[in-house]
Scaffold this motif. Sequence first.
Motif, short mmCIF file in Angstrom:
data_model
loop_
_atom_site.label_atom_id
_atom_site.label_comp_id
_atom_site.label_asym_id
_atom_site.label_seq_id
_atom_site.Cartn_x
_atom_site.Cartn_y
_atom_site.Cartn_z
N ARG A 17 0.84 -1.21 0.00
CA ARG A 17 0.00 0.00 0.00
C ARG A 17 0.87 1.25 0.00
NH1 ARG A 17 -1.86 3.42 4.09
NH2 ARG A 17 -3.89 4.42 3.69
N ALA A 18 1.90 1.29 0.85
CA ALA A 18 2.74 2.48 0.95
C ALA A 18 3.43 2.79 -0.38
CB ALA A 18 3.77 2.29 2.06
N ILE A 19 3.98 1.75 -1.02
CA ILE A 19 4.66 1.96 -2.29
C ILE A 19 3.67 2.41 -3.36
CG2 ILE A 19 5.93 0.78 -4.13
CD1 ILE A 19 7.16 -1.00 -1.91
N GLN A 20 2.48 1.81 -3.37
CA GLN A 20 1.47 2.21 -4.34
C GLN A 20 1.06 3.67 -4.15
OE1 GLN A 20 -1.70 -0.66 -3.81
NE2 GLN A 20 -0.92 -1.98 -5.46
N ILE A 21 1.03 4.13 -2.92
CA ILE A 21 0.67 5.53 -2.67
C ILE A 21 1.67 6.46 -3.33
CG2 ILE A 21 0.57 7.29 -0.84
CD1 ILE A 21 -0.90 5.22 0.88
N PRO A 32 7.95 16.49 -8.65
CA PRO A 32 8.27 15.59 -7.56
C PRO A 32 7.13 15.48 -6.55
CG PRO A 32 9.20 17.75 -7.10
CD PRO A 32 8.50 17.86 -8.43
N VAL A 33 7.10 14.38 -5.82
CA VAL A 33 6.33 14.31 -4.58
C VAL A 33 7.33 14.08 -3.47
CG1 VAL A 33 4.28 13.40 -5.75
CG2 VAL A 33 5.90 11.81 -4.72
N TYR A 34 7.01 14.55 -2.29
CA TYR A 34 7.95 14.50 -1.17
C TYR A 34 7.48 13.48 -0.13
CZ TYR A 34 10.20 18.60 -3.11
OH TYR A 34 10.89 19.46 -3.95
N VAL A 35 8.40 12.65 0.32
CA VAL A 35 8.09 11.60 1.29
C VAL A 35 8.92 11.84 2.54
CG1 VAL A 35 7.93 9.12 1.70
CG2 VAL A 35 7.76 10.01 -0.64
N ARG A 36 8.21 11.96 3.68
CA ARG A 36 8.95 12.13 4.94
C ARG A 36 9.43 10.76 5.42
NH1 ARG A 36 8.88 11.51 10.21
NH2 ARG A 36 9.93 13.07 11.53
N HIS A 37 10.73 10.62 5.50
CA HIS A 37 11.42 9.39 5.87
C HIS A 37 11.31 8.39 4.71
CE1 HIS A 37 13.55 6.87 8.69
NE2 HIS A 37 12.71 5.87 8.49
N GLU A 38 12.15 7.36 4.73
CA GLU A 38 12.05 6.30 3.72
C GLU A 38 10.66 5.69 3.78
OE1 GLU A 38 15.09 3.43 4.47
OE2 GLU A 38 16.67 4.65 3.56
N ILE A 39 10.03 5.55 2.63
CA ILE A 39 8.64 5.06 2.61
C ILE A 39 8.55 3.70 3.29
CG2 ILE A 39 8.85 4.06 0.29
CD1 ILE A 39 5.72 5.77 1.77
N VAL A 40 9.53 2.82 3.03
CA VAL A 40 9.74 1.57 3.75
C VAL A 40 11.25 1.41 3.88
CG1 VAL A 40 7.62 0.47 2.93
CG2 VAL A 40 9.73 0.17 1.63
N HIS A 41 11.69 0.55 4.78
CA HIS A 41 13.12 0.40 5.02
C HIS A 41 13.76 -0.58 4.04
CE1 HIS A 41 12.96 2.09 9.39
NE2 HIS A 41 13.11 3.03 8.48
N ASN A 42 13.87 -0.12 2.79
CA ASN A 42 14.62 -0.89 1.81
C ASN A 42 15.19 0.08 0.78
OD1 ASN A 42 14.89 -2.49 -0.91
ND2 ASN A 42 14.91 -4.02 0.75
N ARG A 43 16.52 0.09 0.69
CA ARG A 43 17.20 1.06 -0.15
C ARG A 43 16.89 0.87 -1.63
NH1 ARG A 43 17.88 5.91 0.65
NH2 ARG A 43 18.77 6.74 -1.25
N VAL A 68 3.07 18.05 -2.82
CA VAL A 68 2.43 16.83 -2.33
C VAL A 68 3.37 16.13 -1.35
CG1 VAL A 68 1.59 14.53 -2.98
CG2 VAL A 68 1.05 16.53 -4.41
N THR A 69 2.82 15.80 -0.17
CA THR A 69 3.61 15.26 0.94
C THR A 69 3.05 13.91 1.35
OG1 THR A 69 4.10 17.50 1.71
CG2 THR A 69 4.40 15.70 3.30
N ILE A 70 3.93 12.93 1.52
CA ILE A 70 3.52 11.58 1.91
C ILE A 70 4.21 11.20 3.21
CG2 ILE A 70 3.49 9.15 1.23
CD1 ILE A 70 3.54 10.11 -1.69
N PHE A 71 3.44 10.69 4.16
CA PHE A 71 4.02 10.15 5.40
C PHE A 71 4.31 8.67 5.19
CE2 PHE A 71 1.36 13.47 7.85
CZ PHE A 71 2.35 14.43 7.65
N SER A 72 5.45 8.20 5.71
CA SER A 72 5.90 6.83 5.45
C SER A 72 5.02 5.81 6.16
CB SER A 72 7.36 6.66 5.90
OG SER A 72 7.43 6.50 7.30
N ALA A 73 5.26 4.53 5.83
CA ALA A 73 4.48 3.43 6.39
C ALA A 73 4.62 3.31 7.90
CB ALA A 73 4.89 2.11 5.73
#
Length: 319
Positions: A17-21, A32-43, A68-73
């Motif tokens: 779900r997080a990656i799809q968002i 760009p869209v901006y994501v606070r912190h790594e969306i999930v912990h995988n480089r 556009v701002t996205i909060f991580s999983a």
Amino acid sequence: MRVLMAQPRGFCAGVVRAIQIVERSLEKFGAPVYVRHEIVHNRHVVERLERMGAVFVEDLQEIPDGAVTIFSAHGVAQSIIDEAISRGLPVLDATCPLVSKVHAQGKRYVTRGRTLILIGHAGHPEVEGTMGQVGAPVHLVSSVEDVARLELPDNAAVAYVTQTTLSVDDTRGVITALEARFSDLEGPDVSDICYATQHRQSAVRELCETVDLLLVVGSSNSSNSNRLREIGVEQGVPSYLIADGSELDPAWLDGVQAVGLTAGASAPEELVLNVIESLRRHSDVEVEQMDGVREDIEFRLPPELRTPAPRKAVASSGR
């Protein structure tokens, strides 16, 4: 060499779900869209999304007005949400629904007048988010020893919640210590911990009964991936956490006839296949899939992203 693949492994519904968002936000709103912190912990996941136009930041001050701002999983503290609102940032929340469930549980216990204890690891973004969501002091513990050190009377009305990616066994031990110390304790059942965490840990325990070596595909900052490796060690099997096939050390394979292979909840299947290809460079490999839980859980996307992005018009060339 036999390679036994754990079932289940890899992406869970919250990670999907997080990656799809992020992907759908890029489709709908453009880069760009901006994501606070790594969306999930995988480089690998983060770098792929960066190539698509996502920008990862640790502070909302790094995000331009109106972006556009996205909060991580992992979820965020209420103060972060309030800051985004005050700036008028258009926010899409990719917090895993099971993490949001922990937030709701914690708030409910506090509303009932209970002192809240959080079982988790200091510094983990999920823990920081949960502690910042409750709206009251939270006591963090990660071990039985921490329970003994809590500066609370034994007859205090207390409740606990847990970080979703913790070990079920470790959590059970801490809960037992809480039950032994506090006479007025409430909390969710151990089975209420994230289903994906439980399934992947159970699969690794079963895997370790028949293999000589365990390889866990995942990032070093992934809590659930690290725990899978630790379970292998506890089962007496040499166990290693690797990001991809490039980190495979041929020396690990000396005398090994059966390799167990799994992946943390934020590791894509392509990295698992990459490890298999790396193994093939050192030995003839026969791959087997273990029987196990088939996960079919899906989490809904935010309403703004449930409709597909409009198709871009193609200009006529006039020919």
